[in-house]
Design a protein around this motif. Structure first.
Motif, PDB file in Angstrom:
ATOM      1  N   GLY A  37     -24.901  51.777   7.243  1.00  0.00           N
ATOM      2  CA  GLY A  37     -24.333  52.920   7.985  1.00  0.00           C
ATOM      3  C   GLY A  37     -23.398  52.341   9.022  1.00  0.00           C
ATOM      4  N   LYS A  38     -22.257  53.020   9.228  1.00  0.00           N
ATOM      5  CA  LYS A  38     -21.201  52.454  10.066  1.00  0.00           C
ATOM      6  C   LYS A  38     -21.656  52.191  11.502  1.00  0.00           C
ATOM      7  N   GLY A  39     -22.404  53.130  12.077  1.00  0.00           N
ATOM      8  CA  GLY A  39     -22.847  52.950  13.467  1.00  0.00           C
ATOM      9  C   GLY A  39     -23.826  51.790  13.608  1.00  0.00           C
ATOM     10  N   PRO A 184      -8.593  55.631  13.183  1.00  0.00           N
ATOM     11  CA  PRO A 184      -8.361  55.935  11.768  1.00  0.00           C
ATOM     12  C   PRO A 184      -7.592  54.794  11.096  1.00  0.00           C
ATOM     13  N   ASN A 185      -7.550  54.775   9.754  1.00  0.00           N
ATOM     14  CA  ASN A 185      -6.557  53.912   9.106  1.00  0.00           C
ATOM     15  C   ASN A 185      -5.370  54.811   8.727  1.00  0.00           C
ATOM     16  N   ALA A 186      -4.323  54.230   8.165  1.00  0.00           N
ATOM     17  CA  ALA A 186      -3.093  55.006   7.911  1.00  0.00           C
ATOM     18  C   ALA A 186      -3.375  56.179   6.961  1.00  0.00           C
ATOM     19  N   VAL A 221      -4.803  52.538  14.921  1.00  0.00           N
ATOM     20  CA  VAL A 221      -4.718  52.660  13.457  1.00  0.00           C
ATOM     21  C   VAL A 221      -4.852  51.251  12.887  1.00  0.00           C
ATOM     22  N   SER A 222      -5.979  50.981  12.260  1.00  0.00           N
ATOM     23  CA  SER A 222      -6.166  49.626  11.732  1.00  0.00           C
ATOM     24  C   SER A 222      -5.474  49.519  10.387  1.00  0.00           C
ATOM     25  N   LEU A 223      -4.864  48.348  10.163  1.00  0.00           N
ATOM     26  CA  LEU A 223      -4.000  48.164   8.980  1.00  0.00           C
ATOM     27  C   LEU A 223      -4.466  46.980   8.134  1.00  0.00           C
ATOM     28  N   GLY A 224      -5.768  46.727   8.068  1.00  0.00           N
ATOM     29  CA  GLY A 224      -6.279  45.606   7.278  1.00  0.00           C
ATOM     30  C   GLY A 224      -5.640  44.296   7.692  1.00  0.00           C
ATOM     31  N   SER A 225      -5.099  43.541   6.714  1.00  0.00           N
ATOM     32  CA  SER A 225      -4.520  42.224   7.017  1.00  0.00           C
ATOM     33  C   SER A 225      -3.252  42.327   7.864  1.00  0.00           C
ATOM     34  N   ASP A 240      -0.260  42.103  15.882  1.00  0.00           N
ATOM     35  CA  ASP A 240      -0.100  41.191  14.735  1.00  0.00           C
ATOM     36  C   ASP A 240      -1.211  40.156  14.725  1.00  0.00           C
ATOM     37  N   ILE A 241      -1.755  39.930  13.520  1.00  0.00           N
ATOM     38  CA  ILE A 241      -2.863  38.960  13.390  1.00  0.00           C
ATOM     39  C   ILE A 241      -2.450  37.852  12.412  1.00  0.00           C
ATOM     40  N   PRO A 242      -3.063  36.676  12.535  1.00  0.00           N
ATOM     41  CA  PRO A 242      -2.694  35.607  11.590  1.00  0.00           C
ATOM     42  C   PRO A 242      -3.296  35.849  10.201  1.00  0.00           C
ATOM     43  N   LYS A 243      -2.724  35.187   9.199  1.00  0.00           N
ATOM     44  CA  LYS A 243      -3.281  35.246   7.829  1.00  0.00           C
ATOM     45  C   LYS A 243      -4.571  34.438   7.804  1.00  0.00           C
ATOM     46  N   ILE A 244      -5.598  34.983   7.168  1.00  0.00           N
ATOM     47  CA  ILE A 244      -6.871  34.256   7.105  1.00  0.00           C
ATOM     48  C   ILE A 244      -7.438  34.312   5.679  1.00  0.00           C
ATOM     49  N   GLU A 245      -8.408  33.446   5.407  1.00  0.00           N
ATOM     50  CA  GLU A 245      -9.136  33.497   4.129  1.00  0.00           C
ATOM     51  C   GLU A 245     -10.179  34.595   4.245  1.00  0.00           C
ATOM     52  N   PRO A 249     -14.119  42.103   3.175  1.00  0.00           N
ATOM     53  CA  PRO A 249     -13.625  42.892   4.322  1.00  0.00           C
ATOM     54  C   PRO A 249     -14.409  44.184   4.584  1.00  0.00           C
ATOM     55  N   VAL A 250     -15.410  44.513   3.736  1.00  0.00           N
ATOM     56  CA  VAL A 250     -16.173  45.746   3.976  1.00  0.00           C
ATOM     57  C   VAL A 250     -16.869  45.634   5.331  1.00  0.00           C
ATOM     58  N   GLY A 251     -16.713  46.649   6.171  1.00  0.00           N
ATOM     59  CA  GLY A 251     -17.332  46.622   7.497  1.00  0.00           C
ATOM     60  C   GLY A 251     -16.415  46.055   8.571  1.00  0.00           C
ATOM     61  N   SER A 255     -16.621  46.488  12.692  1.00  0.00           N
ATOM     62  CA  SER A 255     -16.595  45.365  13.635  1.00  0.00           C
ATOM     63  C   SER A 255     -15.455  45.559  14.635  1.00  0.00           C
ATOM     64  N   THR A 256     -14.333  46.104  14.144  1.00  0.00           N
ATOM     65  CA  THR A 256     -13.209  46.421  15.030  1.00  0.00           C
ATOM     66  C   THR A 256     -13.640  47.459  16.060  1.00  0.00           C
ATOM     67  N   VAL A 257     -14.348  48.479  15.607  1.00  0.00           N
ATOM     68  CA  VAL A 257     -14.837  49.508  16.534  1.00  0.00           C
ATOM     69  C   VAL A 257     -15.756  48.864  17.585  1.00  0.00           C
ATOM     70  N   ALA A 277     -10.975  43.402  19.363  1.00  0.00           N
ATOM     71  CA  ALA A 277     -11.294  44.227  18.198  1.00  0.00           C
ATOM     72  C   ALA A 277     -10.752  43.604  16.910  1.00  0.00           C
ATOM     73  N   MET A 278      -9.515  43.093  16.983  1.00  0.00           N
ATOM     74  CA  MET A 278      -8.914  42.474  15.800  1.00  0.00           C
ATOM     75  C   MET A 278      -9.684  41.223  15.381  1.00  0.00           C
ATOM     76  N   VAL A 279     -10.036  40.400  16.374  1.00  0.00           N
ATOM     77  CA  VAL A 279     -10.761  39.166  16.056  1.00  0.00           C
ATOM     78  C   VAL A 279     -12.081  39.508  15.352  1.00  0.00           C
ATOM     79  N   LEU A 280     -12.781  40.500  15.845  1.00  0.00           N
ATOM     80  CA  LEU A 280     -14.084  40.838  15.248  1.00  0.00           C
ATOM     81  C   LEU A 280     -13.910  41.373  13.825  1.00  0.00           C
ATOM     82  N   GLY A 281     -12.849  42.171  13.595  1.00  0.00           N
ATOM     83  CA  GLY A 281     -12.566  42.636  12.237  1.00  0.00           C
ATOM     84  C   GLY A 281     -12.296  41.459  11.308  1.00  0.00           C
ATOM     85  N   MET A 282     -11.505  40.498  11.807  1.00  0.00           N
ATOM     86  CA  MET A 282     -11.174  39.320  10.994  1.00  0.00           C
ATOM     87  C   MET A 282     -12.421  38.476  10.714  1.00  0.00           C
TER      88      MET A 282
HETATM   89  P1  ATP Z   1     -13.622  49.511   6.394  1.00  0.00           P
HETATM   90  O1  ATP Z   1     -13.754  51.017   6.242  1.00  0.00           O
HETATM   91  O2  ATP Z   1     -13.733  48.751   5.095  1.00  0.00           O
HETATM   92  O3  ATP Z   1     -14.494  48.944   7.433  1.00  0.00           O
HETATM   93  P2  ATP Z   1     -11.067  50.057   7.731  1.00  0.00           P
HETATM   94  O4  ATP Z   1      -9.991  50.638   6.854  1.00  0.00           O
HETATM   95  O5  ATP Z   1     -11.760  50.946   8.693  1.00  0.00           O
HETATM   96  O6  ATP Z   1     -12.100  49.241   6.843  1.00  0.00           O
HETATM   97  P3  ATP Z   1      -9.363  47.771   8.174  1.00  0.00           P
HETATM   98  O7  ATP Z   1      -8.046  48.208   8.699  1.00  0.00           O
HETATM   99  O8  ATP Z   1      -9.435  47.388   6.745  1.00  0.00           O
HETATM  100  O9  ATP Z   1     -10.467  48.858   8.587  1.00  0.00           O
HETATM  101  O10 ATP Z   1      -9.880  46.507   9.012  1.00  0.00           O
HETATM  102  C1  ATP Z   1     -10.085  46.531  10.395  1.00  0.00           C
HETATM  103  C2  ATP Z   1      -9.593  45.234  11.006  1.00  0.00           C
HETATM  104  O11 ATP Z   1     -10.278  44.112  10.405  1.00  0.00           O
HETATM  105  C3  ATP Z   1      -8.104  44.946  10.791  1.00  0.00           C
HETATM  106  O12 ATP Z   1      -7.310  45.599  11.763  1.00  0.00           O
HETATM  107  C4  ATP Z   1      -8.079  43.424  10.887  1.00  0.00           C
HETATM  108  O13 ATP Z   1      -8.169  42.997  12.235  1.00  0.00           O
HETATM  109  C5  ATP Z   1      -9.389  43.029  10.198  1.00  0.00           C
HETATM  110  N1  ATP Z   1      -9.172  42.839   8.746  1.00  0.00           N
HETATM  111  C6  ATP Z   1      -9.536  43.667   7.755  1.00  0.00           C
HETATM  112  N2  ATP Z   1      -9.140  43.187   6.549  1.00  0.00           N
HETATM  113  C7  ATP Z   1      -8.516  42.010   6.800  1.00  0.00           C
HETATM  114  C8  ATP Z   1      -7.870  41.020   5.982  1.00  0.00           C
HETATM  115  N3  ATP Z   1      -7.803  41.135   4.660  1.00  0.00           N
HETATM  116  N4  ATP Z   1      -7.324  39.943   6.600  1.00  0.00           N
HETATM  117  C9  ATP Z   1      -7.391  39.801   7.936  1.00  0.00           C
HETATM  118  N5  ATP Z   1      -7.978  40.703   8.754  1.00  0.00           N
HETATM  119  C10 ATP Z   1      -8.538  41.792   8.210  1.00  0.00           C
END
Ligand code: ATP
Length: 311
Positions: A37-39, A184-186, A221-225, A240-245, A249-251, A255-257, A277-282
């Protein structure tokens, strides 16, 4: 302290399979079962940051007990409300580099159970400084149920970070007492505005200038990578975030929240908590386990994140 809400938690079961065969038996040696669950993901990451967090959720039956035990084992403080119907299972089958999911819609919650939850939360919020609400509503809860929680938080002057989608997000952004921050995402922004999709940052900026978003102080608005695009009052920022391995990415959104909530809790400046927030998502994207981060790389990633104002 920070209070998190998960109205429709789950036991998340993952079945890693080399190959997924349809219409026959698939055997699985290692099944992973966690409190989902997300929370709850947000709570786990906040707990890893050593922020004081109490997780709340509606839990029922033996599966609800499993979630309690699972969280107790991690040391996260919780205050769950009991419901009559059983908490749901959500199954992810990991196969051939893909993920096939089967998500139960979950228990139907009665009006009396919602009233009881409301009362429990009212007591808990006396000690809260930030409220984080994530995920979908259970069946039985009205679409605008989160608006009642926004009213309760407003009465106590507690900022709310809301991460949900669809009709309940639309109801919340149209409500008089709006959340302090939404993530939200886009795709979700497009759906709120009733447009098919948003494909570039220019269109995203125009979308966020809509009347609908006028009074929400912060929209991330989170934009994944690609990091994130942010509206804060009348200003816009690209993060802007760096490219990572990436492993899983689920969750990452949860983590960003957690990073956003933590930043607000610590009264950090916007730029600092966007980076957090970005670092934790990454970091979550680099782990196999959802809602888990390895903080060893925190500082290295933090230094590489750029927040630029977009005029
Ligand atoms: P989910 O519902 O799967 O949790 P989301 O759509 O709510 O995803 P995302 O935008 O995919 O959220 O991801 C949130 C943050 O996590 C991004 O803004 C970024 O900092 C990090 N992140 C997610 N995917 C990647 C990726 N492929 N490479 C680098 N960072 C990522």
């Amino acid at each position: 302290m920070i209070v998190t809400i998960t109205m429709n938690p789950s036991i998340d079961i993952s079945y890693p399979l080399g190959e997924f065969k349809v219409d026959t038996v698939n055997r699985c040696d290692i099944a992973r079962k966690t409190a989902g669950g997300k929370g709850l993901n947000v709570s786990r990451v906040l707990h890893q940051l050593d922020d004081p967090v109490t997780a709340t959720a509606l839990l029922g039956g033996a599966l609800g007990e499993f979630i309690k035990e699972n969280l107790a084992a991690t040391g996260i403080s919780f205050a769950f409300s009991k419901i009559a119907e059983e908490t749901r299972n959500c199954v992810a089958i990991l196969h051939d580099g893909k993920q096939t999911e089967i998500l139960e819609s979950g228990p139907i919650v009665s009006e009396a159970e919602l009233v009881a939850f409301h009362q429990d939360l009212d007591t808990l919020l006396r000690e809260a400084t930030v409220l984080s609400i994530s995920g979908s509503l259970p069946k039985g809860a009205p679409t605008d149920y989160y608006n009642q929680l926004l009213d309760m938080a407003k009465a106590k002057n507690i900022p709310v970070v809301l991460d949900t989608s669809g009709a309940s997000l639309l109801a919340a952004v149209q409500h008089a007492n709006q959340p302090y921050l939404i993530k939200p995402n886009a795709e979700e922004v497009a759906s709120l505005l009733g447009i098919p999709e948003i494909t570039n940052l220019t269109d995203l900026k125009i979308s966020l200038q809509s009347e609908l978003f006028r009074d929400i102080p912060v929209i991330v608005v989170s934009l994944g990578s690609d990091g994130a695009f942010v509206k804060a009052d009348d200003k816009f920022y690209k993060v802007d975030i760096p490219k990572i391995e990436v492993k899983n990415p689920v969750g990452s959104g949860d983590s960003t929240v957690a990073g956003l909530v933590s930043g607000i809790y610590h009264k950090q400046p916007l730029t600092d908590y966007l980076k957090k927030a970005m670092v934790l998502g990454m970091l979550n994207a680099q782990e196999a386990t959802t809602g888990h981060v390895n903080l060893a790389n925190y500082d290295t990633f933090y230094r590489q994140i750029k927040v630029t104002e977009v005029k």
